[in-house]
Scaffold this active site. Sequence first.
Site, mmCIF file in Angstrom:
data_model
loop_
_atom_site.group_PDB
_atom_site.id
_atom_site.type_symbol
_atom_site.label_atom_id
_atom_site.label_comp_id
_atom_site.label_asym_id
_atom_site.label_seq_id
_atom_site.Cartn_x
_atom_site.Cartn_y
_atom_site.Cartn_z
ATOM 1 N N ALA A 57 -9.913 5.127 4.270
ATOM 2 C CA ALA A 57 -9.714 6.310 5.065
ATOM 3 C C ALA A 57 -11.136 7.006 5.253
ATOM 4 O O ALA A 57 -11.701 7.295 4.254
ATOM 5 C CB ALA A 57 -8.684 7.381 4.997
ATOM 6 N N GLY A 58 -11.577 7.359 6.828
ATOM 7 C CA GLY A 58 -12.762 8.124 6.589
ATOM 8 C C GLY A 58 -13.895 7.586 7.253
ATOM 9 O O GLY A 58 -14.835 8.187 7.835
ATOM 10 N N ASN A 112 -9.124 1.581 9.879
ATOM 11 C CA ASN A 112 -8.276 1.046 10.991
ATOM 12 C C ASN A 112 -8.882 1.692 12.330
ATOM 13 O O ASN A 112 -9.315 1.087 13.124
ATOM 14 C CB ASN A 112 -6.964 1.594 10.759
ATOM 15 N N THR A 113 -8.916 2.929 12.382
ATOM 16 C CA THR A 113 -9.325 3.831 13.362
ATOM 17 C C THR A 113 -10.784 3.470 13.982
ATOM 18 O O THR A 113 -11.331 3.274 15.192
ATOM 19 C CB THR A 113 -9.507 5.588 13.209
ATOM 20 N N LYS A 156 0.895 -1.226 0.134
ATOM 21 C CA LYS A 156 -0.070 0.024 0.217
ATOM 22 C C LYS A 156 0.785 1.301 -0.076
ATOM 23 O O LYS A 156 1.580 1.438 0.936
ATOM 24 C CB LYS A 156 -0.849 0.115 1.270
ATOM 25 N N GLY A 170 -8.371 8.798 9.901
ATOM 26 C CA GLY A 170 -8.519 9.003 11.279
ATOM 27 C C GLY A 170 -9.998 9.850 11.695
ATOM 28 O O GLY A 170 -9.818 10.115 12.998
#
Lengths: 72, 263
Positions: free
Chosen positions: B193-194, B215-216, B106, B167
């Site tokens: 993301a997001g 992830n977050t 990635k 995040g």
Amino acid sequence: METDTSLAVQVNGEPRRVAGGSTIAEMLQELGLDRRKVAVEHNLAIVPRSDLDRITVEVGDTFEIVHFVGGG
Amino acid sequence: MNAPQQVQSDSWTVAGRTFTSRLIVGTGKYKSLEENAAAVAASGAEIVTVAVRRVNISDPNQPMLTDHIDPKKVTYLPNTAGCFTAEDAIRTLRLAREAGGWNLVKLEVLGEAKTLYPDMRETLKATEVLVKEGFEPMVYCVDDPIAAKQLEEAGAVAIMPLGAPIGSGLGIQNRVTIRLIVEGAGVPVLVDAGVGTASDAAQAMELGCDGVLMNTAIAEAKDPVLMARAMKAAVEAGRLAYLAGRMQKRRYADPSSPLAGLI
């Protein structure tokens, strides 16, 4: 009196001393690292795993030793 | 009438590797490696992103990620998080390839710390070099259909536009551009993301994305393992809804019960 034959090198930005005549593989062992789980950069060049036993550490060498950690 | 079979065999392929799960999860920000491993298991993810960092030479016996999440069972996708130039990202991935021995990676090259927005000029430059060196980069990028096309032409094996800043948990901010990227792409598209909660992941899949990377949203949930399960269900639900083809929106009501035979 014994003479210190160790060499000054940089490992991950820190000064270290390595026994003279060591290969990179031997240095990893001395540092307590499993060679199967890390990658080594030697003076900014990637060291192929197969070369770890072949390359001898020289005075002033710079090493980056990395592994995988959690990340997104 | 063959829809069920079609759904059963639903899988996606990136750079010749086929996966059943359309959820890719990160391995950062967890309280412990145990919790991290449990969340990955609950998510059903077959790919996890990992970072490349210096080993702690003063304490080499610290627990390692590879002891908890087996790289033989889950595909490790090394990332370049924290890299702000093409040069740094390329250097990181060369090391990652030596540490793991694979080409699927990635790529993310960031423009600034405040927004972690991708620097597309550096990202494109890095993509070109990596492809020449035999890497198969899945590329984090802005939600711009033209930038996405340029990355694909440069050899990106997957396009991974942000839904919102890394995040942030804000959810997909521009559904129109994500959909335009999906329509224009010849390689898999994953929202990266997001995502903040399950409905965001479902929405990405309903837009026709091939997958979602997060992830977050899982790691910072009060119960990460439960949220991992929720995300698994959301990605599957969104994918099924996309395959099923949603109804048309109408301005006014349309009764569901027949009007004929009304007493």
